[in-house]
Design a protein around this motif. Structure first.
Motif, short mmCIF file in Angstrom:
data_model
loop_
_atom_site.label_atom_id
_atom_site.label_comp_id
_atom_site.label_asym_id
_atom_site.label_seq_id
_atom_site.Cartn_x
_atom_site.Cartn_y
_atom_site.Cartn_z
N MET A 98 -20.75 20.17 -9.77
CA MET A 98 -21.45 20.10 -11.06
C MET A 98 -22.92 19.84 -10.80
O MET A 98 -23.28 18.89 -10.08
CB MET A 98 -20.87 19.00 -11.93
N ILE A 99 -23.78 20.66 -11.41
CA ILE A 99 -25.22 20.47 -11.29
C ILE A 99 -25.81 20.58 -12.69
O ILE A 99 -25.82 21.67 -13.28
CB ILE A 99 -25.87 21.50 -10.35
N GLY A 100 -26.27 19.47 -13.22
CA GLY A 100 -26.86 19.46 -14.56
C GLY A 100 -28.31 19.02 -14.49
O GLY A 100 -28.63 17.98 -13.91
N THR A 101 -29.19 19.82 -15.11
CA THR A 101 -30.62 19.53 -15.10
C THR A 101 -31.16 19.62 -16.52
O THR A 101 -30.91 20.61 -17.22
CB THR A 101 -31.38 20.53 -14.20
N ALA A 102 -31.88 18.60 -16.95
CA ALA A 102 -32.43 18.58 -18.30
C ALA A 102 -33.88 18.10 -18.27
O ALA A 102 -34.18 17.03 -17.74
CB ALA A 102 -31.61 17.68 -19.21
N THR A 103 -34.76 18.92 -18.84
CA THR A 103 -36.17 18.58 -18.91
C THR A 103 -36.64 18.69 -20.36
O THR A 103 -35.90 19.13 -21.23
CB THR A 103 -37.01 19.50 -18.02
N THR A 104 -37.88 18.29 -20.61
CA THR A 104 -38.40 18.27 -21.97
C THR A 104 -39.53 19.25 -22.14
O THR A 104 -40.27 19.55 -21.19
CB THR A 104 -38.89 16.86 -22.35
N ILE A 111 -32.70 12.51 -22.99
CA ILE A 111 -32.58 13.76 -22.24
C ILE A 111 -31.85 13.46 -20.94
O ILE A 111 -32.35 12.71 -20.10
CB ILE A 111 -33.97 14.37 -22.00
N GLN A 112 -30.65 14.06 -20.75
CA GLN A 112 -29.76 13.68 -19.66
C GLN A 112 -29.30 14.91 -18.87
O GLN A 112 -29.01 15.95 -19.44
CB GLN A 112 -28.54 12.94 -20.20
N GLY A 113 -29.20 14.72 -17.54
CA GLY A 113 -28.72 15.80 -16.68
C GLY A 113 -27.25 16.09 -16.88
O GLY A 113 -26.85 17.20 -17.21
N THR A 132 -24.34 16.37 -9.36
CA THR A 132 -25.74 15.96 -9.39
C THR A 132 -26.27 16.09 -10.81
O THR A 132 -26.17 17.16 -11.43
CB THR A 132 -26.60 16.84 -8.45
N GLY A 133 -26.80 15.00 -11.33
CA GLY A 133 -27.42 15.01 -12.64
C GLY A 133 -28.89 14.65 -12.54
O GLY A 133 -29.22 13.60 -12.00
N THR A 134 -29.75 15.52 -13.05
CA THR A 134 -31.19 15.29 -13.03
C THR A 134 -31.71 15.42 -14.45
O THR A 134 -31.62 16.50 -15.05
CB THR A 134 -31.90 16.31 -12.12
N THR A 159 -24.76 12.02 -7.49
CA THR A 159 -26.19 11.75 -7.32
C THR A 159 -26.87 11.82 -8.68
O THR A 159 -26.68 12.79 -9.43
CB THR A 159 -26.84 12.77 -6.38
N GLY A 160 -27.62 10.80 -9.01
CA GLY A 160 -28.38 10.77 -10.25
C GLY A 160 -29.86 10.68 -9.98
O GLY A 160 -30.29 10.00 -9.04
N SER A 161 -30.65 11.39 -10.80
CA SER A 161 -32.09 11.40 -10.62
C SER A 161 -32.78 11.50 -11.97
O SER A 161 -32.37 12.29 -12.82
CB SER A 161 -32.51 12.58 -9.74
N THR A 162 -33.82 10.71 -12.18
CA THR A 162 -34.56 10.74 -13.43
C THR A 162 -36.01 10.38 -13.19
O THR A 162 -36.34 9.71 -12.20
CB THR A 162 -33.95 9.77 -14.46
N GLY A 163 -36.85 10.81 -14.10
CA GLY A 163 -38.25 10.49 -13.96
C GLY A 163 -38.71 9.31 -14.78
O GLY A 163 -39.85 8.87 -14.66
#
Length: 323
Positions: A98-104, A111-113, A132-134, A159-163
């Motif tokens: 699973m690869i989820g990417t969410a940007t604005t 806003i969630q991966g 992986t959720g970004t 793996t989780g990643s956020t700004g």
């Protein structure tokens, strides 16, 4: 199954890439594979790239599964979301990726991966999960009864990643694993909210994504990746071992474990392990606390790490360094 929605100039409504809606299902029989790929863009509101909702299911009975969602939008945007009414993704005896990417698009909000809320990932046999959720504000989220259930032996890697906010968000009463699960669980994240339960007889690793991230263990500890006494004491008692830190980690460690209760062997690992002066640990356990560095261990003046166990575990604290 591939879906794309581009409403970048829209001023209302939502955008969906792939949506499995209201008691719908996607099922592969035999050794068939399942692949879902969604892309969604919404200029003024929510974009959801892969959206499995309201008692819907996606099932593989032996083939591989791949779910990829890339979303760009504003509030409530998700790369991948499993939501509501016990919606679920099921995988048996193979690999689920699973690869989820969410940007604005110039906005803000939730806003969630990858988000699992009142839904689940159900794994069995030798099935493994690599997720992986970004996200702009949250990377990978388990909340509101969102579980990763496993009744077999395959490993779970998240793996989780956020700004901006939290890399990995996992709250009670949510669960990873089960009482019959025997695989290993690895969580890679620089920031966490961690009050859920990991249930397994295998190994648990909680490590930062970034080698230089500072780790705080115990209530009142300092760091970026912090687990307080409530989080630490809530870890399952049947785990084979618990490891904190990254094998090539160089960040500071503030370990204040005097009030935390452990029922499993604990390892603190890193390339260089500098214990801060505020470190204050009374180790009172039949299991061993191991501090292992591939380079050096340094203990600042004022730090205290004491074997406080009254029994006969004379090797309760072990420190090894190769530098």
């Amino acid at each position: 199954l591939t879906g794309t929605s581009n409403n970048s100039n829209s001023t209302s409504g939502s955008a969906y890439g792939v949506i499995i809606w209201t008691s719908s299902s996607v099922t592969a029989t035999g050794a068939g594979n399942v692949t879902l790929t969604g892309m969604a863009t919404q200029g003024a509101s929510a974009a959801r790239s892969v959206y499995i909702v309201t008692s819907s299911t996606v099932t593989s009975n032996g083939g591989t599964m791949g779910i990829t969602g890339t979303a760009e939008g504003n509030d409530l945007t998700r790369g991948i979301e499993i939501l509501s009414g016990s919606s679920k993704v099921e995988c048996a005896n193979n690999v689920l990726t699973m690869i989820g990417t969410a940007t604005t698009i110039g906005g803000s909000g939730d806003i969630q991966g990858v988000r699992i809320n009142n839904g689940s990932i159900d794994l069995s046999g030798t099935a493994s999960l690599n997720a992986t959720g970004t996200g702009k504000y949250y990377g990978f989220t388990l909340t509101g009864g969102g579980n990763i259930n496993h009744t077999g032996s395959g490993n779970i890697n998240i793996t989780g990643s956020t700004g901006a906010s939290v890399d990995f968000y996992f709250v009670s009463p949510d669960i990873i694993g089960s009482d019959s699960y025997s695989g290993d669980v690895t969580i890679s994240a620089d920031t966490v909210v961690f009050t859920g339960t990991v249930r397994s007889s295998g190994d648990l690793v909680i490590q930062p994504r970034t080698a230089s991230t500072a780790i705080g263990l115990g209530t009142g500890s300092a760091g970026t990746l912090i687990l307080d006494d409530t989080a630490l004491s809530g870890l399952h008692t049947d785990l084979s071992s618990i490891t904190f830190g990254k094998s090539d980690g160089t960040g500071n460690i503030d370990m204040r474990l005097s009030d935390a209760t452990f029922n499993d062997p604990i390892t603190i690992r890193g390339q260089t392990i500098p214990f801060l002066a505020a470190t204050n640990t009374l180790w009172d356990s039949t299991d061993t606390l191991t501090v292992s560095a591939t380079n050096n261990i340094t203990i600042a003046s004022g730090a205290s790490i004491v074997n406080d166990y009254s029994g006969t575990n004379f090797d309760a604290i072990v420190m090894t360094a190769s530098g």
